[in-house]
Design a protein around this motif. Structure first.
Motif: not given
Length: 363
Positions: A102-105, A138-141, A143-155, A167-172
């Motif tokens: 949700g939050f840009v890392p 903050h974004t839940i777009a 493409n971003f969410v898909d990329e973050m799943v890959d990033r979590s798997l990678d890290l 993560h905190n979608p109410e921020t939108q």
């Protein structure tokens, strides 16, 4: 990935050291009702080392739930979680790992120009558009969410994340209307449904701060029933037989109990109920954040509550309050020092409150 046989074997190894219901059903197996979080701390090698020691100690002491996020400590937390899993004397299939998007890392440290970094890594790369970016971070777009799943798997170095949260979608809600936010949540859920189908994640959830425990007229309110409906629609769109939405995470502690006391979600019968009761009635697991109120409850607890709780320290009694609430699967607590881990593990040797005693706190 966490499996039924793996988590039950873990429970058999450690279960006799704890009080009743310390291990609770989740997914294909069981999970400890105290989980280790990785949010706090500076993004430094020294803090990494303390987290690593703490996580290994927790995993080797009976806690098989680890919570992190793609942005925690600029990605360092996900890295250290993966390292600790590999170094601890436990099997990977015994541990439930949760992360979030949700939050840009950032990458290990805060860049000199955060705005330029976000433009380059998120906007220019097509992960989200400017009108999908709240507070510039903050974004839940999709493409971003898909990329973050890959990033979590990678890290983490894992091939599977057991629980993945929005993560905190109410921020939108700071940048658009509530109906559009529900649409964005549904689109993000479609991504997560596909990742469930691909076995990259086991199930997904929503980690919130205010959304599910404030009144419907509050600027940060989101309807839990509507979120559940959107997950069901996402599963149908993707072609999954049932929704992969199985959990929510939200603050709950002795001084922040509105997830239990605030009746703000409408049931099918037209009645209002709290987030905890709605989750309990609809098969959603609840994981509580801020279980020690950012450390405040480690030094003092309201007397009226303290007298009914079990534990040798304020922190232990506060944890036992959070994991005693109806529908709560586990209470999360930070793990930045081995000393605190030992204290938190020991909280599980005490029994949680029974339903009648828990309810009496609010009478």
């Amino acid at each position: 990935m966490a499996t039924g046989p793996g988590t039950w074997a873990y429970r058999d190894r450690f279960g006799d050291s704890f009080g009743r219901t310390f291990f609770r059903r989740f997914g294909p197996g069981v999970v400890s009702s105290i989980g280790i979080g990785t949010y706090l701390g500076e993004p430094t090698d020294e803090v990494d080392d303390r987290y690593h020691e703490s996580l290994v100690l927790a995993l080797e002491s009976g806690i098989n739930l680890v919570d992190t996020a793609s942005n925690y400590r600029h990605g360092r937390s996900e890295r250290v979680v993966g390292d600790a899993l590999r170094d601890a004397d436990i099997d990977r299939d015994a541990v439930v790992v949760a992360s979030k998007a949700g939050f840009v890392p950032f990458d290990r440290s805060r860049p000199d120009n955060p705005g330029a970094y976000i433009r380059e890594t998120v906007l220019d790369s097509g992960l989200a558009s400017a009108d999908e970016l709240a507070h510039g971070s903050h974004t839940i777009a999709p493409n971003f969410v898909d990329e973050m799943v890959d990033r979590s798997l990678d890290l983490t170095g894992l091939d599977h994340i057991d629980l993945y949260y929005l993560h905190n979608p109410e921020t939108q809600l700071a940048i658009t209307d509530r109906e559009t936010v529900y649409d964005r949540i549904e689109a993000a859920f479609e991504v997560l449904e596909r990742r469930v189908a691909a076995d990259d994640i086991g199930r997904y959830g929503v980690a919130s701060w205010e959304a599910f425990r404030v009144a419907p007229d509050h600027d940060s309110y989101l309807s839990l029933p509507e979120v559940v409906r959107r997950a069901e629609r996402a599963a149908e769109t993707v072609g999954n037989e049932e929704s992969g939405l199985e959990a929510i995470q939200l603050p709950f502690n002795v001084v922040m109990a509105d997830a239990f006391t605030a009746d703000v979600h409408e049931t099918e019968a037209g009645e209002l109920t709290s987030a905890l009761w709605y989750a309990h009635e609809h098969g959603l697991h609840v994981f509580t954040s801020a279980s020690l109120a950012q450390g405040d409850l480690a030094t003092e607890i309201p007397e009226a509550v303290d007298g009914v709780l079990s534990g040798d320290t304020f922190a232990q009694r506060a944890l036992n309050f959070s994991r005693s609430a109806p529908g709560v699967t586990a209470a999360l607590v930070g793990a930045s020092s081995p000393e605190h881990v030992a204290e938190n593990v020991a909280a599980g040797t005490f029994d949680p409150l029974g339903a009648r005693v828990f309810d009496s706190v609010f009478e």
